[in-house]
Design an enzyme around this catalytic site. Structure first.
Site, PDB file in Angstrom:
ATOM      1  CD  GLU A   2      -2.645  -1.074   2.641  1.00  0.00           C
ATOM      2  OE1 GLU A   2      -2.780  -0.015   3.288  1.00  0.00           O
ATOM      3  OE2 GLU A   2      -3.089  -2.168   3.020  1.00  0.00           O
TER       4      GLU A   2
ATOM      5  CB  CYS B 163       2.119   7.194   3.890  1.00  0.00           C
ATOM      6  SG  CYS B 163       2.402   5.955   5.166  1.00  0.00           S
TER       7      CYS B 163
ATOM      8  CB  CYS C 279       5.276  -5.730   9.589  1.00  0.00           C
ATOM      9  SG  CYS C 279       6.335  -4.950  10.837  1.00  0.00           S
TER      10      CYS C 279
ATOM     11  CB  CYS D 245       2.732  -3.330  16.887  1.00  0.00           C
ATOM     12  SG  CYS D 245       4.464  -2.828  16.847  1.00  0.00           S
TER      13      CYS D 245
ATOM     14  CB  CYS E 164       0.142  -2.627  13.724  1.00  0.00           C
ATOM     15  SG  CYS E 164       0.660  -2.146  12.074  1.00  0.00           S
TER      16      CYS E 164
ATOM     17  N   GLY F 132       5.426  -2.375   7.089  1.00  0.00           N
ATOM     18  CA  GLY F 132       6.804  -2.826   7.307  1.00  0.00           C
ATOM     19  C   GLY F 132       7.576  -1.967   8.290  1.00  0.00           C
ATOM     20  CD  GLU F 133      10.989  -0.770  12.165  1.00  0.00           C
ATOM     21  OE1 GLU F 133       9.921  -0.356  12.638  1.00  0.00           O
ATOM     22  OE2 GLU F 133      12.000  -0.040  12.041  1.00  0.00           O
TER      23      GLU F 133
ATOM     24  CB  SER G 297       7.739   5.893  11.248  1.00  0.00           C
ATOM     25  OG  SER G 297       7.091   5.551  12.437  1.00  0.00           O
TER      26      SER G 297
ATOM     27  CB  SER H  67       6.198   3.584  16.720  1.00  0.00           C
ATOM     28  OG  SER H  67       6.087   4.051  15.399  1.00  0.00           O
ATOM     29  CG  LEU H  68       7.369   5.955  23.588  1.00  0.00           C
ATOM     30  CD1 LEU H  68       8.706   5.258  23.701  1.00  0.00           C
ATOM     31  CD2 LEU H  68       7.389   7.296  24.297  1.00  0.00           C
TER      32      LEU H  68
ATOM     33  CG  ASN I  68      -6.959   4.499  12.076  1.00  0.00           C
ATOM     34  OD1 ASN I  68      -8.079   4.862  11.748  1.00  0.00           O
ATOM     35  ND2 ASN I  68      -5.866   5.142  11.743  1.00  0.00           N
TER      36      ASN I  68
ATOM     37  CB  CYS J 275      -0.355   1.498   6.349  1.00  0.00           C
ATOM     38  SG  CYS J 275      -0.033   2.216   4.765  1.00  0.00           S
TER      39      CYS J 275
HETATM   40  N1  SAH Z   1       7.180   0.010  11.519  1.00  0.00           N
HETATM   41  C1  SAH Z   1       7.254   1.432  11.583  1.00  0.00           C
HETATM   42  C2  SAH Z   1       6.456   2.159  10.541  1.00  0.00           C
HETATM   43  C3  SAH Z   1       5.083   1.648  10.179  1.00  0.00           C
HETATM   44  S1  SAH Z   1       3.715   1.994  11.242  1.00  0.00           S
HETATM   45  C4  SAH Z   1       6.870   1.900  12.977  1.00  0.00           C
HETATM   46  O1  SAH Z   1       6.528   1.079  13.808  1.00  0.00           O
HETATM   47  O2  SAH Z   1       6.980   3.087  13.243  1.00  0.00           O
HETATM   48  C5  SAH Z   1       3.413   3.708  11.153  1.00  0.00           C
HETATM   49  C6  SAH Z   1       2.802   4.244  12.430  1.00  0.00           C
HETATM   50  O3  SAH Z   1       1.424   3.877  12.567  1.00  0.00           O
HETATM   51  C7  SAH Z   1       3.498   3.734  13.675  1.00  0.00           C
HETATM   52  O4  SAH Z   1       3.650   4.781  14.593  1.00  0.00           O
HETATM   53  C8  SAH Z   1       2.515   2.706  14.160  1.00  0.00           C
HETATM   54  O5  SAH Z   1       2.736   2.397  15.498  1.00  0.00           O
HETATM   55  C9  SAH Z   1       1.200   3.372  13.869  1.00  0.00           C
HETATM   56  N2  SAH Z   1       0.034   2.504  13.875  1.00  0.00           N
HETATM   57  C10 SAH Z   1      -0.045   1.212  13.491  1.00  0.00           C
HETATM   58  N3  SAH Z   1      -1.287   0.731  13.656  1.00  0.00           N
HETATM   59  C11 SAH Z   1      -2.031   1.746  14.143  1.00  0.00           C
HETATM   60  C12 SAH Z   1      -3.407   1.878  14.524  1.00  0.00           C
HETATM   61  N4  SAH Z   1      -4.249   0.874  14.442  1.00  0.00           N
HETATM   62  N5  SAH Z   1      -3.805   3.083  14.998  1.00  0.00           N
HETATM   63  C13 SAH Z   1      -2.959   4.127  15.081  1.00  0.00           C
HETATM   64  N6  SAH Z   1      -1.652   4.065  14.733  1.00  0.00           N
HETATM   65  C14 SAH Z   1      -1.193   2.889  14.289  1.00  0.00           C
END
Ligand code: SAH
Length: 340
Positions: free
Chosen positions: A90, A103, A110, A114, A117, A157-158, A189, A212-213, A288, A329
């Site tokens: 995507e 983006c 991935c 998380c 996600c 992806g990371e 990110s 992404s904390l 989301n 995404c």
């Molecule tokens: N792997 C990388 C980049 C991809 S995710 C990372 O972890 O940063 C991009 C951002 O979207 C990250 O901050 C991720 O934690 C966040 N994200 C993923 N799923 C989400 C969701 N359901 N709601 C809000 N943010 C989300």
């Protein structure tokens, strides 16, 4: 067959030398590729013989539009691209007032796991190539007709789990003979791969690092982000501080607000404590909802924001774009996979 668009100009020059061609061909071919040429036959300033030779030894990647969704609300466009091997990824085009932003994805799937996600639900299938990353910018621009000025590596992806590819992508997209997008217009990110953050710091790029904390304490962070188990928040912040010291670039901390998980006042206080002494900025993201996950959006976004601000932290709340088109995404790829 060689993936010619993943090469930089120096590698292309070597390649042409081996073919008995002058090195300046590298610049010509690079320019064609980075303008979106999909066939060597289009490269009219090359001899017919060279074009044939290249067609026999190299391929040019060009993703096909598998699905395209345009938001009626804000003009956000989401692409599901089909790659050469049939995998889908995507890309999202967002119209911000500071510039049109894409983006992009860095992997097919991935492996970070998380809990909130959608991209990680099926695991990682493979890394993307530099050309496949560049194509997302190139073909989004060509298909939409919208000139792109900013890039965020926040798709599927990371990025730091595909480090060398991402570095090559940055070199390509930044090149004056190509799309020429400046590092200061690019954000990367990461979920917090500390060794890779340290490696990135040594390169002293002027891009924006987003971390992404999502939680300031180990118990919560390890629960929602498995990557934290081996690392811990203290170690992550140490890398972040060093990153700032080496690059002079402020880090942006992403924090998806999850109901009853990471939205308490004590967590805001602890987050502020970690950020003391490291210039950084917190970006609160309304969660989301992902249908496979029990996690719900927080109802305390404003209170949490205020609490952080009382500690002197700069906080923004992310505006939601493309809410009507599954624009976060991982969701569109997943939907398409389930339907097929
Ligand atoms: N792997 C990388 C980049 C991809 S995710 C990372 O972890 O940063 C991009 C951002 O979207 C990250 O901050 C991720 O934690 C966040 N994200 C993923 N799923 C989400 C969701 N359901 N709601 C809000 N943010 C989300």
């Amino acid at each position: 067959m060689t993936d010619i668009k993943s090469m930089n100009q120096a590698e292309m020059a070597d390649y042409f030398r081996e073919l008995g061609e002058p090195a300046f061909r590298a610049k010509q071919v690079f320019q064609w590729l980075h303008r979106g040429a999909v066939s060597f036959d289009d490269m009219t300033n090359l001899s017919k013989g060279l074009r044939e030779k290249l067609s026999g030894s190299c391929y040019i990647t060009a993703p096909a539009v598998e699905r395209k969704q345009v938001s009626a609300q804000d003009g956000t466009i989401k692409y599901l691209w089909k790659l050469r091997d049939g995998n889908c990824i995507e890309t999202v085009l967002m119209r911000y007032h500071h510039g049109n932003t894409v983006c992009i994805s860095s992997q097919v799937g991935c492996r970070m796991g998380c809990a909130f996600c959608a991209s990680t639900l099926g695991g990682k299938v493979r890394n993307l190539t530099p050309s496949e990353m560049l194509d997302q910018v190139l073909f989004t621009q060509l298909d939409s007709g919208v000139p792109i000025s900013n890039i965020v590596l926040m798709g599927i992806g990371e990025p730091l789990d595909n480090f060398d590819t991402v570095m090559r992508f940055l070199e390509l997209v930044n090149h004056p003979d190509g799309l020429n997008i400046g590092m200061r217009h690019i954000s990367l990110s990461t979920c917090g791969l500390v060794e890779k953050i340290d490696k990135l710091a040594d390169l002293r790029l002027q891009l924006t690092l987003s971390v992404s904390l999502h939680a300031p304490d180990d118990e919560t962070r390890s629960r929602i982000m498995p990557v934290n188990k081996a690392v811990g928040v203290e170690r992550l912040f140490r890398s972040c501080r060093q990153y700032f010291e080496k690059t002079g670039r402020r880090i942006s901390y992403e924090y998806a607000m999850i109901d009853g998980v990471n939205d308490s006042d004590w967590q805001a206080d602890l987050l502020a404590k970690h950020l003391k002494g490291t210039p950084g900025h917190v970006n609160l993201i309304p969660l989301n909802e992902v249908k496979e996950s029990p996690l719900k959006p927080s109802r305390r976004v404003e209170a949490f924001q205020k609490r952080l601000e009382q500690h002197g932290i700069t906080v923004t709340v992310r505006r939601k774009l493309g809410g009507d088109i599954d624009a976060s995404c991982g969701q569109l790829r997943r939907k398409a996979m389930q339907e097929s």
